[in-house]
Design an enzyme around this catalytic site. Structure first.
Site, PDB file in Angstrom:
ATOM      1  N   ARG A  88       0.840  -1.201   0.000  1.00  0.00           N
ATOM      2  CA  ARG A  88       0.000   0.000   0.000  1.00  0.00           C
ATOM      3  C   ARG A  88       0.878   1.256   0.000  1.00  0.00           C
ATOM      4  NH1 ARG A  88      -4.987   1.697   4.026  1.00  0.00           N
ATOM      5  NH2 ARG A  88      -5.345   3.723   3.075  1.00  0.00           N
ATOM      6  N   ARG A  99      -7.783  -0.544  -2.940  1.00  0.00           N
ATOM      7  CA  ARG A  99      -6.818  -0.740  -1.853  1.00  0.00           C
ATOM      8  C   ARG A  99      -6.258  -2.158  -1.866  1.00  0.00           C
ATOM      9  NH1 ARG A  99      -7.470   3.871  -1.382  1.00  0.00           N
ATOM     10  NH2 ARG A  99      -8.185   5.124   0.367  1.00  0.00           N
ATOM     11  N   ASP A 102      -6.173  -2.369   3.760  1.00  0.00           N
ATOM     12  CA  ASP A 102      -6.537  -1.274   4.652  1.00  0.00           C
ATOM     13  C   ASP A 102      -6.701  -1.877   6.045  1.00  0.00           C
ATOM     14  OD1 ASP A 102      -7.355   1.114   5.566  1.00  0.00           O
ATOM     15  OD2 ASP A 102      -9.224   1.233   4.424  1.00  0.00           O
ATOM     16  N   ASP A 104      -7.522  -0.827   9.863  1.00  0.00           N
ATOM     17  CA  ASP A 104      -7.980   0.281  10.715  1.00  0.00           C
ATOM     18  C   ASP A 104      -8.115  -0.186  12.151  1.00  0.00           C
ATOM     19  OD1 ASP A 104      -8.288   2.441   9.031  1.00  0.00           O
ATOM     20  OD2 ASP A 104     -10.218   1.708   8.275  1.00  0.00           O
ATOM     21  N   HIS A 202     -21.716  14.211  -0.510  1.00  0.00           N
ATOM     22  CA  HIS A 202     -20.340  13.721  -0.428  1.00  0.00           C
ATOM     23  C   HIS A 202     -19.873  13.909   1.006  1.00  0.00           C
ATOM     24  CE1 HIS A 202     -19.331  17.941  -0.477  1.00  0.00           C
ATOM     25  NE2 HIS A 202     -20.000  18.089  -1.619  1.00  0.00           N
TER      26      HIS A 202
END
Ligand code: PAF
Length: 460
Positions: A88, A99, A102, A104, A202
Site C-alpha cells: 500500500r 486498496r 486497509d 484500521d 459527499h
C-alpha cells in the site's frame, strides 16, 4: 516494568489482488514479533465498494480482536508498516479508491474493559466512523457482538440491526410533512441542527451532518435542487440527483430526518405560471455583490429565498454550511440576521480530497483529465497563502499571484481575487490588507468549480 495489556479490534479491507491471501500474510506479520496475539477473527465478507471511483472491484472485509502489551500508537504504526510492506502506498492512492490492504484500528480496551480514547491527528479512538459502516460492523459482530459502542450506546449487534433497518431515518417527501415532524420534535424539547443541501451528498456534507448530530438533539437535512438559484438551464439539468443514495448515506451518519419537495410544495399558491413572483423573493443582502454575484446574476437571490423558506419549515436552532461556499455563508448569515438572529449559522471547514480538491457535488461531473486539472485551484490558494505567510500584504499582488496560479491550459478562469473576510466588498480591496481570503471560480471541462481559503486560518 510490567506493561498493561490492551484488547484491540482491527478492521481489514482490500479489493486489489487476492484479499484472502493478503489478509493471511497481514495476520502472520501482526503476530510475528510475539507481542501481539490474535484472540479471534471473523470470516471474510464480500461487500460492494462505498463511494470512490466508479466500477472499482468489490471489497473483502474482516475483523480481528488482538491482545497486546504495546501502546495504541505503536500498534497503529505496526498496522501502517504491514500495509506498506504488502504494497500500500498511502501517498499516491485515490480517496476511497482501490486498496491492496486497509488496516484500521477500531477501538482498544484497557485491562478493566474500559474504552481507551485518543484524539490526536494521527490516531482517533474509538474510530469516529466505525458505527456508520455496516461493512465494519458485520465482521465485528462475529467477534465482539456485545461490545457497546461509544457514540450510539448500542451493542455491535444492535447498531448493525439499526443501520439495516434504515438508521432510524425519517424520509419525508414534502415540506408540509417536514414542518409537522420538526414541530413535534421541538414540542418534545429537542434541539434541531439543520443541513440544507441540493443532494448528491459527499463527505463534505456528511461532515456537516455529523456535526449537526453531535451539537443538537436531532439532525435533519433537506435535499432540494433549487431552480431559483440556477441562472443556466443546462447547469440545472446536469446537476447530479440521487435521493435514494443520499438517504442511504444519511442513515449512516446519525441523521434523524431528510426531506425533499418541489418548488410548488415550498411555495404553495405563490407561483404564477410556474415562476415565483418578485414579492415572494428574499433579498440576499450586500455580500451578494461581486464575484459569484457578478458571474451568476440572481443566484444569491435564489439561495436567500429558498434558505429563508427552509428555515420557516424547520425552525432549526443551528444551521450548518460549508465554508467552500464562502460568499453563500455571508448571504445566509444575512438571512438569519433579518430573522432576528435565528438560526445560529455554523460555518464548517472545507473538506478536501487527498489531492487538495475541495469536495463538491459537481466533482462527480469531471472526467479524468479535468479532475487532475481541478487540483490547480487549491494549489494556487495554498501558494498564495504561503506568500501571505511570508509577509505579502498587498491586495493586488495577492490577487495577481492567485490568478497566475490558476491560469493554465484547459482552465477558464472566471475570477481569482482576494477579499477581507470580515468586511465584504463588491470589488477587490486595494493596498495593504489586514486579513484576507482568496476566492476562485473556474470552468474546467464544462464544469464550474469554486474554492477559497482564508490565509490566516490555522495560524491565529
Ligand atoms: O449550498 C447549497 O447546496 C445550496 O445553495 C443551498 C444552501 C442548499 C440552497 O439551495
Amino acid at each position: 516494568m510490567v506493561r498493561s495489556r490492551i484488547t484491540a479490534a482491527i478492521a481489514l479491507g482490500a479489493n486489489v489482488g487476492v484479499p484472502e491471501r493478503t489478509f493471511k500474510r497481514a495476520l502472520s506479520l501482526l503476530e510475528r514479533d510475539g507481542d501481539i496475539q490474535i484472540l479471534r477473527r471473523s470470516r471474510w465478507h464480500g461487500t460492494g465498494a462505498v463511494g470512490g471511483p466508479a466500477e472499482q472491484p468489490d471489497y473483502t472485509n474482516g475483523a480481528v480482536l488482538v491482545e497486546t502489551t504495546i501502546a495504541t500508537a505503536a500498534l497503529l504504526e505496526r498496522l501502517h508498516g504491514i500495509e506498506a510492506h504488502l504494497g500500500r502506498d498511502r501517498a499516491r492512492e485515490e480517496p476511497r479508491g482501490p486498496r491492496v490492504l486497509d488496516l484500521d484500528l477500531l477501538y482498544a480496551l484497557d485491562e478493566e474493559g474500559a474504552a481507551i480514547t485518543e484524539g490526536g491527528p494521527e490516531l482517533r479512538l474509538p474510530h469516529p466512523r466505525m458505527e456508520e459502516r455496516p461493512f465494519v460492523l458485520g465482521p465485528l459482530k462475529e467477534i465482539a457482538a456485545d461490545q457497546r459502542l461509544p457514540r450510539s450506546g448500542r451493542t455491535v449487534t444492535e447498531q448493525l440491526a439499526f443501520l439495516e433497518e434504515g438508521g432510524g431515518l425519517a424520509r419525508l417527501d414534502s415540506p408540509a410533512e417536514a414542518r409537522a415532524w420538526c414541530d413535534a420534535a421541538r414540542a418534545a424539547g429537542a434541539s434541531i441542527g439543520f443541513v440544507p443541501t441540493m443532494g448528491a451528498l459527499h463527505e463534505g456534507h456528511l461532515e456537516l451532518v455529523r456535526r449537526a448530530a453531535m451539537e443538537n438533539d436531532l439532525a435533519c437535512v433537506s435535499v432540494f435542487v433549487n431552480p431559483l438559484q440556477f441562472n443556466d438551464a443546462t447547469d440545472l439539468e446536469k446537476y447530479p440527483r440521487d435521493f435514494a443514495g443520499d438517504a442511504a448515506l444519511l442513515a449512516q451518519v446519525g441523521c434523524a430526518m431528510v426531506f425533499t419537495g418541489s418548488l410548488e410544495a415550498f411555495f404553495p399558491g405563490e407561483l404564477v405560471e410556474g415562476e415565483l413572483p418578485a414579492a415572494s423573493h428574499v433579498a440576499p443582502g450586500p455580500s451578494a455583490a461581486g464575484l459569484e454575484g457578478d458571474f451568476r446574476p440572481g443566484h444569491f437571490d435564489g439561495v436567500a429565498t429558498i434558505v429563508d423558506r427552509l428555515f420557516d419549515v424547520v425552525e432549526p436552532n443551528r444551521a450548518y454550511f460549508g465554508a467552500k461556499d464562502f460568499q453563500q455563508c455571508l448571504v445566509v448569515q444575512h438571512v438569519a440576521a433579518r430573522r432576528g438572529g435565528q438560526p445560529e449559522i455554523v460555518r464548517c471547514p472545507t473538506v478536501r480530497e487527498a489531492a487538495g480538491v475541495a469536495m463538491s457535488s459537481r466533482n462527480a461531473l469531471l472526467d479524468g483529465a479535468s479532475r487532475s486539472r481541478a487540483e490547480v485551484l487549491s494549489r494556487a490558494l495554498f501558494a498564495t497563502k504561503a506568500a501571505w505567510a511570508a509577509g505579502e500584504r498587498d491586495a493586488a499582488a495577492l490577487s495577481r499571484l492567485l490568478r497566475e496560479g490558476v491560469s493554465m491550459p484547459g482552465i477558464e478562469v472566471e475570477y481569482a481575487e482576494v477579499r477581507d473576510p470580515e468586511v465584504w466588498t463588491a470589488n477587490a480591496p486595494e493596498g495593504v490588507m489586514e486579513r484576507a481570503v482568496g476566492l476562485v471560480a473556474v470552468n474546467v471541462g464544462g464544469v464550474r468549480l469554486i474554492d477559497n481559503m482564508e490565509f490566516d486560518e490555522g495560524t491565529r
